[in-house]
Design an enzyme around this catalytic site. Structure first.
Site, PDB file in Angstrom:
ATOM      1  N   SER A 120       0.869  -1.173   0.000  1.00 26.24           N
ATOM      2  CA  SER A 120       0.000   0.000   0.000  1.00 26.24           C
ATOM      3  C   SER A 120       0.904   1.220   0.000  1.00 26.24           C
ATOM      4  O   SER A 120       1.648   1.446   0.956  1.00 26.24           O
ATOM      5  CB  SER A 120      -0.917   0.011   1.228  1.00 26.24           C
ATOM      6  N   ARG A 121       0.851   2.002  -1.084  1.00 26.48           N
ATOM      7  CA  ARG A 121       1.794   3.111  -1.216  1.00 26.48           C
ATOM      8  C   ARG A 121       1.453   4.277  -0.295  1.00 26.48           C
ATOM      9  O   ARG A 121       2.266   5.172  -0.109  1.00 26.48           O
ATOM     10  CB  ARG A 121       1.846   3.567  -2.676  1.00 26.48           C
ATOM     11  N   VAL A 122       0.252   4.280   0.253  1.00 23.68           N
ATOM     12  CA  VAL A 122      -0.082   5.292   1.258  1.00 23.68           C
ATOM     13  C   VAL A 122       0.491   4.891   2.605  1.00 23.68           C
ATOM     14  O   VAL A 122       0.981   5.713   3.376  1.00 23.68           O
ATOM     15  CB  VAL A 122      -1.608   5.481   1.335  1.00 23.68           C
TER      16      VAL A 122
END
Length: 515
Positions: free
Chosen positions: A371-373
């Site tokens: 998850s890049r967040v």
């Protein structure tokens, strides 16, 4: 005779006067109406000559009421993609423009309903009357209108919320082979929003009618249909409906985002959407590219997924979170459509068929998923409790491979192996049973404090189920504080220890009676 002739002249004069009086109130004008003539039709598409003023995306209709959309514009003819059954259309039929682009009904009237792309009910209920109609194809919000993704979206799945957190306004891809649990994860996310106020839209693309009916029944049993809109374009629907379905569903979800609400949309699946787009493009003789997909297939999904975002507070502060689903073949995540979607989205959750067959449910490959967040959209307490679990989980496979081949492990490595097995067992979860944030915090607290180290791996699942049941009685205000508190308060930690002590006590009593 002269008397009769005079009377006739008088009557004719009266008639002329009456006609002249009536004509004075009439206004004559010339109406200009463009029509096109179908030259060729078949397989849900048609070629049309005429309608010189019509443009791409405009709706057209035959005299018998069959609606289509202008999908292909060429110098001498137009390509029509039908949105209704088109078996009755034949060469020589006339079509006229409706003067508007494809639009969909939106608003709270759709909540709890199952509709098609044109907003017509499919659940046997009353017709839907909405005052809001939004274009299916809309521009994504500008960069200046967006704000960073910082607010968590609770999915109710332990491994996702702990290791792969999703934020409101994020685009997270669910990727894996068929029958590995992708739809179940998406439905868990919808069920988890029952008390969060998040509006959910489920777009069923190219699925069997029985599958859509099962999804609707699941949402109804779980009490989640009241805050959900199901838009269905099943495998029997016209190709035009299957093509427009994700855009129509996105416009419905955008309505709530623009109204300051938070919405979640599921696209199930974009692989089927890409396949129908390939079929339509080949029917219109567009040049094929890799795997026979048209060259603009990337833009097909990029312009759709870019519409998911979190708006600035002065624009209402609403959000649209997208969970697109895509299928792989033999676990090949490097295929054309999966790699396109991976590059568009803000992360991917990859489900592995081998893990699924080994009984690891949900079968999420934590090593390949991302998850890049990340922790920016995760409750601080959950981030603190799960800080080292990803490393423990990732090392588990390596340690098990060493142990499987008879390698002698040091005491520290054996301890990591045993802890990793319990962590994996702790992350297992039955489908369609999302957990609350408090239950997830309780699970991770039990892992961190070593409560699971004292019990056998096979008993971890039953122990945690008993703990989650114990935590159901905790007041709601305690859970609300977990979203904002940076650390576990002494009161919350004491409550968790009391619950764990109670579960351990009942377990000891049961073991004593059995012995």
């Amino acid at each position: 005779m002269s008397t009769e002739l005079g009377r006739a002249n008088v009557e004719l004069g009266d008639i002329r006067a009456e006609v002249a009086s009536q004509l004075e109130h009439l206004h004559w004008d010339v109406r200009h109406r463009e029509v096109g003539v179908v030259t060729q039709t078949g397989d849900g598409v048609a070629h049309l000559r005429g309608l010189p003023s019509a443009g791409y995306g405009e709706l057209v209709r035959t005299s018998s009421g069959v609606t289509g959309m202008i999908f292909d514009v060429r110098p001498e003819e137009l390509g029509i993609l039908f949105l209704d059954a088109s078996e009755s259309v034949s060469a020589g039929d006339e079509m006229h423009s409706l003067g508007r682009v494809a639009s969909v009904a939106a608003g709270p009237e759709l909540l709890g309903r199952v509709v098609d792309v044109l907003g017509r009910p499919l659940d046997g209920g009353q017709p839907i009357h909405s005052n809001e109609f939004l274009p299916m194809e809309r521009e994504a919000p500008a960069v200046a209108e967006r704000r960073p993704v910082r607010t968590p979206l609770q999915t109710g799945t332990k491994v996702i919320d702990s290791l792969l957190p999703i934020g409101q306004g994020q685009r997270e891809l669910l990727l894996g082979d068929r029958s590995t649990g992708k739809t179940a994860l998406a439905l868990d996310a919808i069920l988890a929003q029952r008390s969060s106020g998040v509006i959910c839209v489920y777009a069923a693309l190219g699925q069997r009618k029985s599958t859509v009916a099962e999804v609707v029944a699941t949402l109804k049993r779980g009490g989640a249909l009241d805050h959900t809109i199901v838009l269905s374009a099943d495998a029997d629907a016209p190709a035009g409906q299957q093509y427009l379905a994700p855009y129509a569903a996105c416009s419905i979800a955008e309505y709530f985002m623009r109204a300051g609400r938070h919405s979640l949309i599921i696209y199930d699946s974009l692989t089927a959407h890409a396949d129908i787009y390939r079929r339509i493009s080949l029917l219109f003789e567009r040049p094929p590219g890799r795997e026979a997909y048209p060259p603009d297939v990337f833009y097909l999904h990029a312009r759709l997924l870019e519409r998911a975002t979190r708006l600035r507070d002065d624009l209402g502060g609403g959000s649209l979170t997208a969970l697109p689903i895509a299928d792989t073949l033999g676990g090949n995540v490097a295929a054309y459509i999966p790699t396109n979607l991976i590059s568009i989205t803000d992360g991917q959750i990859i489900l592995d068929s081998h893990l699924f067959n080994e009984g690891v449910r949900p079968a999420i490959d934590v090593g390949l998923s991302v998850s890049r967040v990340g922790g920016k959209a995760q409750p601080p307490i959950l981030r603190e409790l799960a800080s080292d679990l990803r490393l423990v989980y990732s090392q588990l496979n390596e340690l098990e491979n060493f142990a499987r081949f008879g390698a002698e492990l040091e005491q520290e490595a054996r301890a990591r192996l045993e802890r990793g097995r319990r962590v994996r067992e702790a992350f297992k979860q039955v489908r369609l049973a999302p957990l609350t944030l408090l239950q997830e915090v309780g699970t991770l607290f039990a892992v961190r404090e070593g409560y699971l180290d004292r019990i056998a791996v096979a008993e971890v699942s039953a122990f945690l189920s008993a703990l989650c049941e114990e935590l159901r009685a905790v007041p709601a205000d305690v859970e609300a504080s977990l979203y904002t508190d940076a650390h576990l308060s002494a009161e919350t930690e004491g409550m968790l220890r009391t619950a764990l002590k109670s579960v351990c006590g009942r377990r000891s009593e049961r073991a004593h009676h059995e012995s």
